[in-house]
Write a protein that holds these residues in place. Sequence first.
Motif, short mmCIF file in Angstrom:
data_model
loop_
_atom_site.label_atom_id
_atom_site.label_comp_id
_atom_site.label_asym_id
_atom_site.label_seq_id
_atom_site.Cartn_x
_atom_site.Cartn_y
_atom_site.Cartn_z
N ASP A 297 0.84 -1.20 0.00
CA ASP A 297 0.00 0.00 0.00
C ASP A 297 0.88 1.25 0.00
OD1 ASP A 297 -2.20 1.78 0.37
OD2 ASP A 297 -3.29 0.21 1.44
N LEU A 298 0.28 2.40 0.31
CA LEU A 298 1.00 3.67 0.33
C LEU A 298 2.22 3.59 1.24
CD1 LEU A 298 0.86 6.68 -0.58
CD2 LEU A 298 -0.37 7.13 1.54
N GLY A 299 3.32 4.19 0.78
CA GLY A 299 4.55 4.20 1.56
C GLY A 299 5.78 3.92 0.73
N TRP A 300 5.60 3.36 -0.48
CA TRP A 300 6.75 3.06 -1.33
C TRP A 300 7.09 4.22 -2.27
CZ3 TRP A 300 6.02 3.38 -6.55
CH2 TRP A 300 4.69 3.30 -7.02
N GLN A 301 6.15 5.18 -2.44
CA GLN A 301 6.35 6.26 -3.41
C GLN A 301 7.30 7.33 -2.88
OE1 GLN A 301 3.40 5.24 -2.15
NE2 GLN A 301 1.83 5.07 -3.73
N LYS A 302 8.03 7.91 -3.78
CA LYS A 302 8.91 9.02 -3.43
C LYS A 302 8.07 10.19 -2.93
CE LYS A 302 12.91 11.58 -5.15
NZ LYS A 302 13.82 11.78 -6.31
N GLY A 303 8.41 10.69 -1.74
CA GLY A 303 7.63 11.77 -1.14
C GLY A 303 6.30 11.31 -0.58
N TYR A 304 6.04 10.00 -0.59
CA TYR A 304 4.78 9.41 -0.12
C TYR A 304 3.57 9.99 -0.86
CZ TYR A 304 7.88 8.01 3.68
OH TYR A 304 8.92 7.49 4.40
N LEU A 305 3.76 10.35 -2.13
CA LEU A 305 2.67 10.92 -2.92
C LEU A 305 2.02 9.84 -3.76
CD1 LEU A 305 4.41 14.19 -4.18
CD2 LEU A 305 2.70 13.99 -2.37
N PRO A 306 0.69 9.67 -3.65
CA PRO A 306 0.00 8.65 -4.46
C PRO A 306 0.17 8.86 -5.96
CG PRO A 306 -1.42 9.45 -2.70
CD PRO A 306 -0.21 10.35 -2.72
N SER A 307 0.43 10.11 -6.38
CA SER A 307 0.59 10.38 -7.81
C SER A 307 2.00 10.10 -8.31
CB SER A 307 0.24 11.85 -8.10
OG SER A 307 1.06 12.72 -7.35
N SER A 308 2.93 9.74 -7.39
CA SER A 308 4.31 9.46 -7.78
C SER A 308 4.45 7.98 -8.16
CB SER A 308 5.27 9.79 -6.64
OG SER A 308 6.58 9.36 -6.95
N PHE A 309 5.23 7.72 -9.19
CA PHE A 309 5.46 6.34 -9.63
C PHE A 309 6.94 5.98 -9.50
CE2 PHE A 309 1.52 7.60 -11.56
CZ PHE A 309 0.72 6.47 -11.42
N GLU A 310 7.65 6.69 -8.63
CA GLU A 310 9.07 6.44 -8.40
C GLU A 310 9.27 5.95 -6.97
OE1 GLU A 310 13.36 8.83 -8.52
OE2 GLU A 310 11.52 9.79 -9.23
N GLU A 311 10.03 4.85 -6.81
CA GLU A 311 10.25 4.28 -5.48
C GLU A 311 11.11 5.21 -4.63
OE1 GLU A 311 11.03 2.85 -8.34
OE2 GLU A 311 10.37 0.76 -8.46
N ASN A 312 10.87 5.18 -3.31
CA ASN A 312 11.72 5.95 -2.40
C ASN A 312 12.87 5.08 -1.89
OD1 ASN A 312 10.70 4.32 -0.27
ND2 ASN A 312 9.00 5.75 0.09
N GLU A 313 13.67 5.65 -0.99
CA GLU A 313 14.88 4.96 -0.53
C GLU A 313 14.59 3.73 0.32
OE1 GLU A 313 13.62 8.13 2.32
OE2 GLU A 313 13.98 8.01 0.15
N GLN A 314 13.34 3.56 0.76
CA GLN A 314 12.99 2.38 1.55
C GLN A 314 12.86 1.12 0.68
OE1 GLN A 314 10.43 5.03 4.81
NE2 GLN A 314 9.39 3.53 3.54
#
Length: 331
Positions: A297-314
């Motif tokens: 679920d939410l939490g993998w997106q860069k900046g925690y934005l639902p509209s982002s499709f880029e993974e974050n550092e986690q």
Amino acid sequence: MPTLQSDRLRVFVTDDGLLSIAVDGWRGFQLANGHATVRHSAGSAKLSARALRRKAEGVAEIVDEFEPGLVVCRRILQPEKGGAVTLEAELSNAAGHAVELEDVRLLDFDRGVSLGEDARHICIYEQGGYWARVRSLRPPTPSAAPTDERDASQAPHTSSSDYVWLAYDRSAGLAILLGFETGDRWTGRMDVSGRAGQMPSTLSAGFSGGRLLVEPGKSVILESMCIMVGDDPWALLCRYGDRVASRHGVRVPEKPPVSWCSWYPYRLGVTEKRVLATAETARRRLAPLGLQYMLLDLGWQKGYLPSSFEENEQFPSGLKALSAELEHMGF
């Protein structure tokens, strides 16, 4: 003025691009002068031009031009068979620089809203991510409450409904439904404002732009919505559900799927390492009991934005590698 009609529902579009809705047999009902609005990071976009560009049998196309160069094209389509009117839209950036979207309203009725002759007979269906309710516009019963509390009950009231909104007039025996048929990028939302016990004064349908950056010369397909009318509100909701299911090719499984969702144990603290550790435990202990899916679920997106499709550092390995590993585990 072109008119699109589907059963009792009539949609009028003026030459200057304003949209109104009427329902045959529903006395006192009107949604008048609906228009599009856009808000970006610099504030509300000022309308520079609006027009009915193309009109043909069963089709009306409205083009709204906003400063500094945003263009919203809305196509109102009447299906061959009666039952609903569909609205599809696209936003283009003709400015010389990128624009960050904040909010888009496909239909904004900021005046001329009436859901019937008597607010006491009107019921509203609204829903959110984990709730749904039916509320009446019947005025609150007078009580011995303090004056300040009674005054508060007459203060402006706002409410929102995700994806679908319905109003039913018990005296007319008619209902109208506004619903989004897609949610590919954004969650469609209907917003209503007014005073307790009175007709809503405004009604709008749109979505948060999620701070999406639209580059110069690029276009974005916006979510599609439909407008439906019927005499049974629950049957109308079922018809809407059938339309959404048909559009997306949804098939009801023979057995309900059994899944694990990362939101409940981890919220925004979800990480690639935690998902894999949980999956290993689930593979040994829960898969034999029927667990089939691991839902991130939410939490993998860069900046925690639902509209982002880029993974974050986690998620250093990326979702593709994570998906492959989960599939290897049997999920």
